[in-house]
Write a protein that holds these residues in place. Sequence first.
Motif, PDB file in Angstrom:
ATOM      1  N   PRO A 206       0.802  -1.229   0.000  1.00 54.53           N
ATOM      2  CA  PRO A 206       0.000   0.000   0.000  1.00 54.53           C
ATOM      3  C   PRO A 206       0.835   1.279   0.000  1.00 54.53           C
ATOM      4  CG  PRO A 206      -0.936  -1.589   1.526  1.00 54.53           C
ATOM      5  CD  PRO A 206       0.381  -2.149   1.072  1.00 54.53           C
ATOM      6  N   VAL A 207       1.986   1.264   0.691  1.00 53.97           N
ATOM      7  CA  VAL A 207       2.860   2.441   0.701  1.00 53.97           C
ATOM      8  C   VAL A 207       3.397   2.707  -0.707  1.00 53.97           C
ATOM      9  CG1 VAL A 207       5.052   3.370   1.540  1.00 53.97           C
ATOM     10  CG2 VAL A 207       3.524   2.178   3.118  1.00 53.97           C
ATOM     11  N   VAL A 208       3.833   1.646  -1.381  1.00 53.26           N
ATOM     12  CA  VAL A 208       4.357   1.774  -2.739  1.00 53.26           C
ATOM     13  C   VAL A 208       3.285   2.293  -3.684  1.00 53.26           C
ATOM     14  CG1 VAL A 208       5.182   0.458  -4.714  1.00 53.26           C
ATOM     15  CG2 VAL A 208       6.149   0.021  -2.449  1.00 53.26           C
ATOM     16  N   ILE A 209       2.083   1.718  -3.587  1.00 52.38           N
ATOM     17  CA  ILE A 209       0.982   2.139  -4.461  1.00 52.38           C
ATOM     18  C   ILE A 209       0.638   3.597  -4.230  1.00 52.38           C
ATOM     19  CG2 ILE A 209      -1.477   1.828  -4.949  1.00 52.38           C
ATOM     20  CD1 ILE A 209      -1.079  -1.162  -4.423  1.00 52.38           C
ATOM     21  N   LEU A 210       0.561   4.003  -2.970  1.00 53.17           N
ATOM     22  CA  LEU A 210       0.247   5.398  -2.648  1.00 53.17           C
ATOM     23  C   LEU A 210       1.297   6.344  -3.231  1.00 53.17           C
ATOM     24  CD1 LEU A 210      -1.435   7.519  -1.157  1.00 53.17           C
ATOM     25  CD2 LEU A 210      -0.067   7.050   0.895  1.00 53.17           C
TER      26      LEU A 210
END
Length: 243
Positions: A206-210
């Motif tokens: 999720p951090v990467v996607i954000l």
Amino acid sequence: MTSQVRLARGAGLYYLAVAILGGFAHGYVRARVYVADDAATTADNLAANTQLVRIGFAADLAQATLMLFVVLALYRLLGHVSKPLARAMVAFVVVSVAITCLNMLNQLGALLVATDASYASAFGEEGSDTLVLLLLDLQHNGYLIAQIFFGLWLFPLGLLAYRSVLFPRLIGALLMLGSVSYLIDVVLHFLVPDLADAVSAPILIPVVILAEVSMLGYLLIKGVSAPCPDDAAAHGEPTLVAT
């Protein structure tokens, strides 16, 4: 529309194409055919979806190629902030793309084994199925190796964005955090795979996607926050550089 906004939106369009093609190749095609620890099912899936796998193969090569256009556009956009950082950003992407393209040979090899009866005759059906799975396992791990450099490129990109006035500093910080998340994910998958399954999906991914979606969205919608210092100076305007 300024040249910087056009350049930023061009980078955003390339980045969007990379996301769509990569999502199709990885999230749809590979997810449809590759079943870890199940050689027979994986081989059957490849044989039953030959044309789809070929299209996914082409999409993966295309997204890797387009990634070079993304980083070159961003180099032009952010190179004024720090040439060494901008060059490092390009170098990391070039290495990542090279590994990704070479890694595609594993998928092509798996497809050949799964669809050519001569391999089943030579190795037996069970042996050829096992070879198919081995090749796709190698491809899976090859992507993780490429991910090292794909993760690394986000750090200089984030630092360049943070130091410039072209993007919000929050996006720059998110990109650097995304870089760290990518690298932690690789380490966990190779050294502590059980922990990777528990940590990557709920926290790291999720951090990467954000981070990447924030950058992609800003490039497409806003372009840049302020004129590039070079163009501002050319028009007799104050040079804008974040301290």
